[in-house]
Design a protein around this motif. Structure first.
Motif, PDB file in Angstrom:
ATOM      1  N   ALA A 157     -32.298  26.908  16.140  1.00 59.12           N
ATOM      2  CA  ALA A 157     -31.613  25.861  15.375  1.00 59.12           C
ATOM      3  C   ALA A 157     -32.340  24.527  15.532  1.00 59.12           C
ATOM      4  O   ALA A 157     -32.527  23.793  14.551  1.00 59.12           O
ATOM      5  CB  ALA A 157     -30.163  25.736  15.831  1.00 59.12           C
ATOM      6  N   GLU A 158     -32.784  24.238  16.750  1.00 61.74           N
ATOM      7  CA  GLU A 158     -33.514  22.979  16.936  1.00 61.74           C
ATOM      8  C   GLU A 158     -34.854  23.005  16.197  1.00 61.74           C
ATOM      9  O   GLU A 158     -35.283  22.005  15.617  1.00 61.74           O
ATOM     10  CB  GLU A 158     -33.697  22.686  18.435  1.00 61.74           C
ATOM     11  N   LYS A 159     -35.498  24.172  16.173  1.00 67.11           N
ATOM     12  CA  LYS A 159     -36.748  24.294  15.396  1.00 67.11           C
ATOM     13  C   LYS A 159     -36.503  24.089  13.903  1.00 67.11           C
ATOM     14  O   LYS A 159     -37.303  23.471  13.199  1.00 67.11           O
ATOM     15  CB  LYS A 159     -37.383  25.676  15.613  1.00 67.11           C
ATOM     16  N   MET A 160     -35.400  24.634  13.418  1.00 68.29           N
ATOM     17  CA  MET A 160     -35.089  24.496  11.990  1.00 68.29           C
ATOM     18  C   MET A 160     -34.729  23.041  11.651  1.00 68.29           C
ATOM     19  O   MET A 160     -35.069  22.550  10.574  1.00 68.29           O
ATOM     20  CB  MET A 160     -33.944  25.441  11.600  1.00 68.29           C
ATOM     21  N   LEU A 161     -34.058  22.353  12.566  1.00 67.64           N
ATOM     22  CA  LEU A 161     -33.785  20.921  12.328  1.00 67.64           C
ATOM     23  C   LEU A 161     -35.100  20.150  12.252  1.00 67.64           C
ATOM     24  O   LEU A 161     -35.278  19.271  11.400  1.00 67.64           O
ATOM     25  CB  LEU A 161     -32.892  20.347  13.431  1.00 67.64           C
ATOM     26  N   GLU A 162     -36.038  20.517  13.137  1.00 68.90           N
ATOM     27  CA  GLU A 162     -37.366  19.882  13.082  1.00 68.90           C
ATOM     28  C   GLU A 162     -38.050  20.165  11.754  1.00 68.90           C
ATOM     29  O   GLU A 162     -38.717  19.305  11.181  1.00 68.90           O
ATOM     30  CB  GLU A 162     -38.258  20.405  14.214  1.00 68.90           C
ATOM     31  N   GLN A 163     -37.882  21.413  11.285  1.00 70.74           N
ATOM     32  CA  GLN A 163     -38.497  21.763   9.996  1.00 70.74           C
ATOM     33  C   GLN A 163     -37.913  20.904   8.874  1.00 70.74           C
ATOM     34  O   GLN A 163     -38.641  20.444   7.985  1.00 70.74           O
ATOM     35  CB  GLN A 163     -38.272  23.243   9.683  1.00 70.74           C
ATOM     36  N   ILE A 164     -36.608  20.680   8.907  1.00 70.68           N
ATOM     37  CA  ILE A 164     -35.982  19.819   7.894  1.00 70.68           C
ATOM     38  C   ILE A 164     -36.586  18.420   7.985  1.00 70.68           C
ATOM     39  O   ILE A 164     -36.877  17.783   6.969  1.00 70.68           O
ATOM     40  CB  ILE A 164     -34.450  19.796   8.084  1.00 70.68           C
ATOM     41  N   GLY A 165     -36.830  17.963   9.211  1.00 73.84           N
ATOM     42  CA  GLY A 165     -37.481  16.666   9.402  1.00 73.84           C
ATOM     43  C   GLY A 165     -38.857  16.637   8.744  1.00 73.84           C
ATOM     44  O   GLY A 165     -39.236  15.654   8.094  1.00 73.84           O
ATOM     45  N   LYS A 166     -39.612  17.744   8.889  1.00 74.05           N
ATOM     46  CA  LYS A 166     -40.951  17.823   8.263  1.00 74.05           C
ATOM     47  C   LYS A 166     -40.838  17.821   6.744  1.00 74.05           C
ATOM     48  O   LYS A 166     -41.625  17.172   6.053  1.00 74.05           O
ATOM     49  CB  LYS A 166     -41.668  19.097   8.720  1.00 74.05           C
ATOM     50  N   GLU A 167     -39.870  18.580   6.229  1.00 72.53           N
ATOM     51  CA  GLU A 167     -39.687  18.616   4.767  1.00 72.53           C
ATOM     52  C   GLU A 167     -39.371  17.227   4.237  1.00 72.53           C
ATOM     53  O   GLU A 167     -39.858  16.837   3.172  1.00 72.53           O
ATOM     54  CB  GLU A 167     -38.555  19.590   4.405  1.00 72.53           C
ATOM     55  N   ILE A 168     -38.554  16.501   4.971  1.00 70.59           N
ATOM     56  CA  ILE A 168     -38.201  15.142   4.535  1.00 70.59           C
ATOM     57  C   ILE A 168     -39.440  14.239   4.575  1.00 70.59           C
ATOM     58  O   ILE A 168     -39.663  13.443   3.661  1.00 70.59           O
ATOM     59  CB  ILE A 168     -37.047  14.586   5.390  1.00 70.59           C
ATOM     60  N   SER A 169     -40.275  14.403   5.598  1.00 68.72           N
ATOM     61  CA  SER A 169     -41.503  13.596   5.669  1.00 68.72           C
ATOM     62  C   SER A 169     -42.422  13.854   4.489  1.00 68.72           C
ATOM     63  O   SER A 169     -43.136  12.951   4.036  1.00 68.72           O
ATOM     64  CB  SER A 169     -42.266  13.906   6.954  1.00 68.72           C
ATOM     65  N   GLU A 170     -42.419  15.118   3.996  1.00 67.86           N
ATOM     66  CA  GLU A 170     -43.261  15.427   2.836  1.00 67.86           C
ATOM     67  C   GLU A 170     -42.722  14.764   1.574  1.00 67.86           C
ATOM     68  O   GLU A 170     -43.475  14.292   0.739  1.00 67.86           O
ATOM     69  CB  GLU A 170     -43.336  16.942   2.627  1.00 67.86           C
ATOM     70  N   ARG A 171     -41.381  14.765   1.453  1.00 63.39           N
ATOM     71  CA  ARG A 171     -40.776  14.228   0.226  1.00 63.39           C
ATOM     72  C   ARG A 171     -40.601  12.718   0.277  1.00 63.39           C
ATOM     73  O   ARG A 171     -40.686  12.041  -0.743  1.00 63.39           O
ATOM     74  CB  ARG A 171     -39.418  14.892  -0.012  1.00 63.39           C
ATOM     75  N   TRP A 172     -40.266  12.209   1.457  1.00 64.43           N
ATOM     76  CA  TRP A 172     -40.056  10.761   1.647  1.00 64.43           C
ATOM     77  C   TRP A 172     -40.909  10.332   2.842  1.00 64.43           C
ATOM     78  O   TRP A 172     -40.412  10.243   3.979  1.00 64.43           O
ATOM     79  CB  TRP A 172     -38.575  10.467   1.911  1.00 64.43           C
ATOM     80  N   PRO A 173     -42.214  10.091   2.606  1.00 63.96           N
ATOM     81  CA  PRO A 173     -43.150   9.871   3.721  1.00 63.96           C
ATOM     82  C   PRO A 173     -42.762   8.713   4.637  1.00 63.96           C
ATOM     83  O   PRO A 173     -43.157   8.701   5.799  1.00 63.96           O
ATOM     84  CB  PRO A 173     -44.475   9.589   3.009  1.00 63.96           C
ATOM     85  N   GLU A 174     -41.976   7.754   4.133  1.00 64.40           N
ATOM     86  CA  GLU A 174     -41.648   6.589   4.957  1.00 64.40           C
ATOM     87  C   GLU A 174     -40.325   6.759   5.721  1.00 64.40           C
ATOM     88  O   GLU A 174     -39.879   5.846   6.400  1.00 64.40           O
ATOM     89  CB  GLU A 174     -41.576   5.337   4.090  1.00 64.40           C
ATOM     90  N   ALA A 175     -39.703   7.938   5.586  1.00 64.42           N
ATOM     91  CA  ALA A 175     -38.394   8.141   6.227  1.00 64.42           C
ATOM     92  C   ALA A 175     -38.552   8.573   7.677  1.00 64.42           C
ATOM     93  O   ALA A 175     -39.494   9.276   8.047  1.00 64.42           O
ATOM     94  CB  ALA A 175     -37.607   9.197   5.460  1.00 64.42           C
TER      95      ALA A 175
END
Lengths: 156, 76
Positions: free
Chosen positions: A58-76
């Protein structure tokens, strides 16, 4: 509380601590989503909830969501804490904080995070109703996984 | 050996959070079929993660793998 940006905890969540993780000089906007335990669902009364997680994944998947957000919103910058164990009515189940230079991205990225949590993060809730218990399946009811596995974007 | 992990209602249905099994070179799909027969489970809507990564049905198991059976999630 953990200093990690993406955390599963069995302790009460501090909104302030999650929000502080994303405060920084570059940010002009911070959104916080707070998921709480609801007493009535379609007229049925919940007494309390039990959340369970496959914590390490679950913690890995939360990190993955963080990566996805960085791809879509690089400044977030994103921080997510999800609580497990027994939660009573109005307890905080999840807190998501997103900071960005401008507000629109902070709202959008935050909504993206909660939608993805409901798709890919291995956390389950067991409802303890007045008249029995039930493990809740896919509450979005948008994913049937007819092939028995997540496909396409769910695996991204 | 391989390790199987069960969560949510599957844990209650199997009666165990964790099961160790002798390794045999089978796919996830074959393992699911075997468990459905042995435990009377319906795994049609259950996702599988191998070593904490979501995996496809056709993936071949390797010795030492940890295979988690993940019912539709309900976090948030």
């Amino acid at each position: 509380m953990s200093t990690s940006l993406f955390t599963i905890t069995d302790k009460p969540i501090s909104i302030e601590e999650v929000v502080q993780k994303v405060i920084r000089p570059e940010a002009g906007a911070v959104t916080a989503f707070i998921g709480t335990v609801r007493e009535f669902t379609n007229g049925k009364r919940t007494l309390f909830l039990q959340y369970e997680a496959y914590v390490s994944m679950a913690e890995k998947m939360l990190e993955q969501i963080g990566k996805e957000i960085s791809e879509r919103w690089p400044e977030a910058k994103v921080a997510i804490t999800h609580r497990i164990g027994r939660l009573d009515i109005s307890d905080l189940a999840v807190v998501i904080a997103v900071s960005t230079p401008h507000r629109k991205d902070a709202y959008e990225a935050n909504q993206y995070a909660i939608e993805r949590i409901k798709q890919i993060v291995p956390i389950w809730k067991k409802e303890h109703w007045e008249d029995g218990t039930e493990w809740v399946g896919n509450q979005l009811e948008t994913k049937a996984y007819p092939t028995g596995k997540p496909e396409g974007e769910d695996l991204a | 050996m391989i390790t199987l992990l069960f969560f949510s209602y599957l844990k209650e249905a199997v009666g165990n959070e964790q099961i160790k099994m002798e390794y045999t070179p089978i796919t996830i799909k074959q393992l699911k079929q075997q468990l459905e027969t042995d435990y009377g489970l319906d795994l049609q809507h259950v996702m599988v993660a191998v070593n904490e990564e979501y995996a496809q049905e056709g993936q071949l198991l390797q010795p030492g793998d940890t295979i988690a059976f993940i019912p539709p999630v309900s976090g948030g």
